[in-house]
Write a protein that holds these residues in place. Structure first.
Motif, PDB file in Angstrom:
ATOM      1  N   HIS A 134      12.149   0.468   0.938  1.00 44.68           N
ATOM      2  CA  HIS A 134      11.004  -0.446   0.884  1.00 44.68           C
ATOM      3  C   HIS A 134      11.360  -1.711   0.102  1.00 44.68           C
ATOM      4  O   HIS A 134      10.958  -2.819   0.484  1.00 44.68           O
ATOM      5  CB  HIS A 134       9.814   0.248   0.223  1.00 44.68           C
ATOM      6  N   TYR A 135      12.110  -1.537  -0.972  1.00 42.63           N
ATOM      7  CA  TYR A 135      12.491  -2.674  -1.804  1.00 42.63           C
ATOM      8  C   TYR A 135      13.379  -3.650  -1.032  1.00 42.63           C
ATOM      9  O   TYR A 135      13.204  -4.869  -1.127  1.00 42.63           O
ATOM     10  CB  TYR A 135      13.221  -2.164  -3.049  1.00 42.63           C
ATOM     11  N   THR A 171       3.654 -12.529   1.279  1.00 41.03           N
ATOM     12  CA  THR A 171       5.047 -12.119   1.429  1.00 41.03           C
ATOM     13  C   THR A 171       5.867 -12.447   0.185  1.00 41.03           C
ATOM     14  O   THR A 171       6.870 -11.780  -0.102  1.00 41.03           O
ATOM     15  CB  THR A 171       5.697 -12.784   2.657  1.00 41.03           C
ATOM     16  N   LYS A 172       5.459 -13.472  -0.583  1.00 40.00           N
ATOM     17  CA  LYS A 172       6.122 -13.783  -1.840  1.00 40.00           C
ATOM     18  C   LYS A 172       5.852 -12.702  -2.890  1.00 40.00           C
ATOM     19  O   LYS A 172       6.689 -12.423  -3.750  1.00 40.00           O
ATOM     20  CB  LYS A 172       5.626 -15.122  -2.379  1.00 40.00           C
ATOM     21  N   ARG A 173       4.691 -12.123  -2.854  1.00 42.86           N
ATOM     22  CA  ARG A 173       4.318 -11.110  -3.838  1.00 42.86           C
ATOM     23  C   ARG A 173       4.971  -9.760  -3.542  1.00 42.86           C
ATOM     24  O   ARG A 173       5.103  -8.915  -4.431  1.00 42.86           O
ATOM     25  CB  ARG A 173       2.796 -10.945  -3.871  1.00 42.86           C
ATOM     26  N   GLY A 174       5.383  -9.554  -2.302  1.00 40.62           N
ATOM     27  CA  GLY A 174       5.911  -8.250  -1.904  1.00 40.62           C
ATOM     28  C   GLY A 174       7.108  -7.766  -2.701  1.00 40.62           C
ATOM     29  O   GLY A 174       7.118  -6.618  -3.178  1.00 40.62           O
ATOM     30  N   PRO A 175       8.175  -8.569  -2.862  1.00 43.06           N
ATOM     31  CA  PRO A 175       9.348  -8.068  -3.593  1.00 43.06           C
ATOM     32  C   PRO A 175       9.047  -7.659  -5.031  1.00 43.06           C
ATOM     33  O   PRO A 175       9.511  -6.612  -5.497  1.00 43.06           O
ATOM     34  CB  PRO A 175      10.318  -9.257  -3.531  1.00 43.06           C
ATOM     35  N   ALA A 176       8.278  -8.471  -5.764  1.00 41.23           N
ATOM     36  CA  ALA A 176       7.933  -8.108  -7.144  1.00 41.23           C
ATOM     37  C   ALA A 176       7.082  -6.851  -7.176  1.00 41.23           C
ATOM     38  O   ALA A 176       7.239  -5.993  -8.058  1.00 41.23           O
ATOM     39  CB  ALA A 176       7.202  -9.267  -7.821  1.00 41.23           C
ATOM     40  N   PHE A 177       6.194  -6.729  -6.224  1.00 40.11           N
ATOM     41  CA  PHE A 177       5.322  -5.556  -6.155  1.00 40.11           C
ATOM     42  C   PHE A 177       6.134  -4.283  -5.925  1.00 40.11           C
ATOM     43  O   PHE A 177       5.967  -3.287  -6.637  1.00 40.11           O
ATOM     44  CB  PHE A 177       4.309  -5.745  -5.015  1.00 40.11           C
ATOM     45  N   THR A 178       7.006  -4.300  -4.918  1.00 42.15           N
ATOM     46  CA  THR A 178       7.768  -3.088  -4.612  1.00 42.15           C
ATOM     47  C   THR A 178       8.717  -2.734  -5.746  1.00 42.15           C
ATOM     48  O   THR A 178       8.962  -1.542  -6.006  1.00 42.15           O
ATOM     49  CB  THR A 178       8.551  -3.248  -3.302  1.00 42.15           C
ATOM     50  N   ARG A 197       0.822  -1.206   0.000  1.00 42.32           N
ATOM     51  CA  ARG A 197       0.000   0.000   0.000  1.00 42.32           C
ATOM     52  C   ARG A 197       0.859   1.260   0.000  1.00 42.32           C
ATOM     53  O   ARG A 197       0.594   2.220  -0.731  1.00 42.32           O
ATOM     54  CB  ARG A 197      -0.928  -0.007   1.222  1.00 42.32           C
ATOM     55  N   LYS A 198       1.907   1.280   0.813  1.00 44.27           N
ATOM     56  CA  LYS A 198       2.781   2.452   0.894  1.00 44.27           C
ATOM     57  C   LYS A 198       3.429   2.731  -0.454  1.00 44.27           C
ATOM     58  O   LYS A 198       3.447   3.884  -0.920  1.00 44.27           O
ATOM     59  CB  LYS A 198       3.847   2.214   1.958  1.00 44.27           C
ATOM     60  N   THR A 199       3.976   1.717  -1.113  1.00 44.54           N
ATOM     61  CA  THR A 199       4.652   1.950  -2.386  1.00 44.54           C
ATOM     62  C   THR A 199       3.658   2.256  -3.501  1.00 44.54           C
ATOM     63  O   THR A 199       3.976   2.999  -4.440  1.00 44.54           O
ATOM     64  CB  THR A 199       5.534   0.756  -2.774  1.00 44.54           C
ATOM     65  N   LEU A 200       2.441   1.713  -3.417  1.00 44.39           N
ATOM     66  CA  LEU A 200       1.400   2.074  -4.380  1.00 44.39           C
ATOM     67  C   LEU A 200       1.038   3.546  -4.242  1.00 44.39           C
ATOM     68  O   LEU A 200       0.884   4.261  -5.245  1.00 44.39           O
ATOM     69  CB  LEU A 200       0.162   1.203  -4.176  1.00 44.39           C
TER      70      LEU A 200
END
Length: 567
Positions: free
Chosen positions: A437-438, A409-416, A332-335
């Motif tokens: 964040h990354y 948590t797996k989706r987090g790195p690709a998302f950021t 949410r923060k990086t979006l």
């Protein structure tokens, strides 16, 4: 040969049409076409978050979340997060006279962040709150206050998680629980029971075993005093070493057992807790992760001898939820950061947010963020109802938290990474905050069990407790008939359960996560969101990266919900 001149990517335009064109002779350092600072902003201005809070029984907390959101998005709090990571913790093993002190010094910004987090009930306070939804309110507070920085969420998470584990030893819980559930932040090492509030840490892993804690070699020797032991050994990852007490695993005569280790003993003397070094980590730089050595360290038994894993697993269930929460917060923060940038930045004659490909990327990120937040709050609701005695919710919590921990948590790195790319080169610069964040994102899929550990834990839950599978499918059944793609995915999941194995665990758990997220969105999100999610994540109409939503997706509807004003 095709050239760019023959096939321009956008309609050509005249330089005179450029709203940022400047007359000859302007100063070379004039700043144009750069977004203004995001702060101050309201970190709680999130429709998905607020809807989930109401749905999961914590509507009474909304005013407090709004207040906390404005504080989290303030320039002051955002600066605290930056400074706490730029000025990292410093280990002081000895004082000027050569005596061991084993203390870690933090930047004042760390203490500002901690004081707000504890004061707002993000540590152990829900265990002392009888209101239904108290644990949901705490999770929602983490989703909001986490917009500042992630590192200080470690000690608050462990303090929250320590309470149910400590209850395995009622006489210890009677002494320490009122202080672990306090909203008073009182840093510094002093006699625990003389302080107004306490923080708790956890010492499980050792260098020879990692997640395989049954290979621990730290030993516990009983003393003449009932329930009191001395420990000897070396822990490999123990975060927040300035916490007041720690739950530690060690080998006693009866097997692997759980112990309470205070940094300061009841008589005011320092317990032996020799910090050998602080970890030089990829991210999470504000938070000190240490290697403590025990040698004659005094500890109190928590739960029966030989039941250490069973005792401390209550702590792990809570911290895994917080890993899901923290990943959803980073999304949410990086979006929000990406959305702010593209609304104010122009390229090729138009605002970035008006470029079709950029809108597709943002909408795809918004889908992922909404699915993560919605699942997080559903898990928090299950935890809240489970601790109040709901057996069905306890079974759902057992399996769904492990599923959510694996997938979100797996989706987090690709998302950021994708959100960072929305800022282009600006996002690669430390001042933007996006690199921090990354670096943070991969941690959450490692802490409290990496992907394989969580996937196998799901299989273990299915094998040992038929109630877990029943609870999961009861949840999915609530959306039966609402979307054919979801129904088909649930059917594939049911068929796959009979063929579950170690090598197929990840595929199975991924499908569990996607069907669970899809069912929640079909039931609770607008049609634009639910349809796009089911078409891509379940129906296969999706590429292999963010920004590949099909032409049929209602991008405007998705973006209007996630980022109001993105038109």
């Amino acid at each position: 040969m095709t050239t760019l001149a023959q096939e321009p990517p956008y309609e050509p335009y005249e330089p005179s049409q450029d709203p940022w064109a400047r007359p000859a002779g302007y100063a070379t350092h004039d700043v144009t076409n750069q977004p203004p600072p995001l702060a101050p902003y309201d970190a709680s201005d999130d429709t998905v978050l607020l809807e989930g809070v109401r749905r999961e029984g914590a509507a009474w907390a909304e005013d407090g979340l709004r207040r906390l959101g404005r504080r989290a998005g303030s320039a002051e709090a955002q600066d605290w997060g930056d400074l706490a990571n730029r000025h990292e913790p410093v280990l002081r093993t000895h004082d000027r006279y050569g005596d061991r002190v084993d203390e870690v010094e933090y930047h004042p910004s760390w203490h500002h962040l901690m004081r707000v987090a504890v004061g707002e009930g993000l540590a152990g306070s829900p265990w002392a709150d009888d209101r239904p939804g108290a644990h949901v309110a705490r999770t929602a507070g983490g989703l909001v206050w986490g917009h500042t920085e992630a590192g200080h969420g470690c000690p608050t998470s462990m303090t929250y998680a320590a309470v149910p584990a400590l209850r395995a030893q009622p006489e210890l819980a009677a002494l320490y629980e009122p202080l672990l559930t306090s909203r008073a932040y009182e840093p510094g090492l002093r006699t625990p029971l003389e302080k107004q509030g306490l923080l708790a840490g956890m010492g499980m892993t050792e260098k020879q075993g990692g997640s395989d804690v049954r290979t621990n070699t730290t030993t516990a020797t009983a003393t003449a005093e009932p329930g009191v032991y001395t420990l000897r050994g070396h822990k490999w990852f123990t975060s927040a070493p300035m916490c007041d007490v720690f739950l530690v695993l060690a080998q006693a005569a009866g097997g692997l057992s759980c112990f309470l280790v205070p940094r300061v003993l009841p008589d005011g003397t320092r317990n032996t807790f020799r910090i050998q070094r602080l970890k030089d980590k990829l991210g999470n730089r504000s938070n000190a992760s240490s290697e403590p050595e025990f040698d004659g360290t005094v500890a109190w038994l928590v739960g029966p001898e030989g039941q250490g894993v069973k005792t401390i697993i209550e702590m792990v269930n809570c911290t895994r939820l917080d890993c899901v929460m923290s990943s959803a917060t980073l999304m949410r923060k990086t979006l929000v950061e990406a959305g702010h940038h593209v609304r104010h930045r122009s390229a090729f004659g138009a605002r970035l947010v008006d470029q079709p490909l950029m809108r597709n990327v943002l909408a795809d990120l918004a889908l992922e963020s909404e699915a993560a937040t919605t699942l997080t709050l559903r898990l928090a609701g299950a935890a809240d109802r489970a601790v109040r005695g709901d057996a069905g919710e306890a079974a759902f919590r057992r399996i769904a938290t492990a599923v959510g921990k694996y997938w979100v948590t797996k989706r987090g790195p690709a998302f950021t990474a994708e959100a960072l790319e929305c800022l282009g080169g600006n996002g690669y610069v430390e001042e933007s905050g996006m690199p921090r964040h990354y670096r943070e994102a991969p941690l959450l899929s490692i802490w409290e069990g990496s992907g394989n550990v969580n996937a196998l834990d799901v299989l273990r839950a299915l094998g040992r407790s038929p109630a877990c599978a029943h609870a999961l499918f009861e949840e999915l059944a609530l959306a039966r008939g609402a979307d054919t793609r979801l129904d088909a995915a649930v059917a594939r999941l049911e068929a796959g359960l009979g063929e579950a194995s170690g090598t197929g665990a990840r595929r199975l758990v991924e499908l569990m996560a996607l069907t669970l997220q899809g069912s929640l969105l079909v039931r609770h999100a607008p049609p634009a969101v639910a349809d796009a999610f089911c078409a891509t994540r379940l129906g296969g109409d999706w590429g292999h990266s963010f920004g590949t939503l099909p032409d049929t997706a209602d991008l405007d509807g998705v973006l209007a919900r996630a980022l109001p004003g993105t038109d």
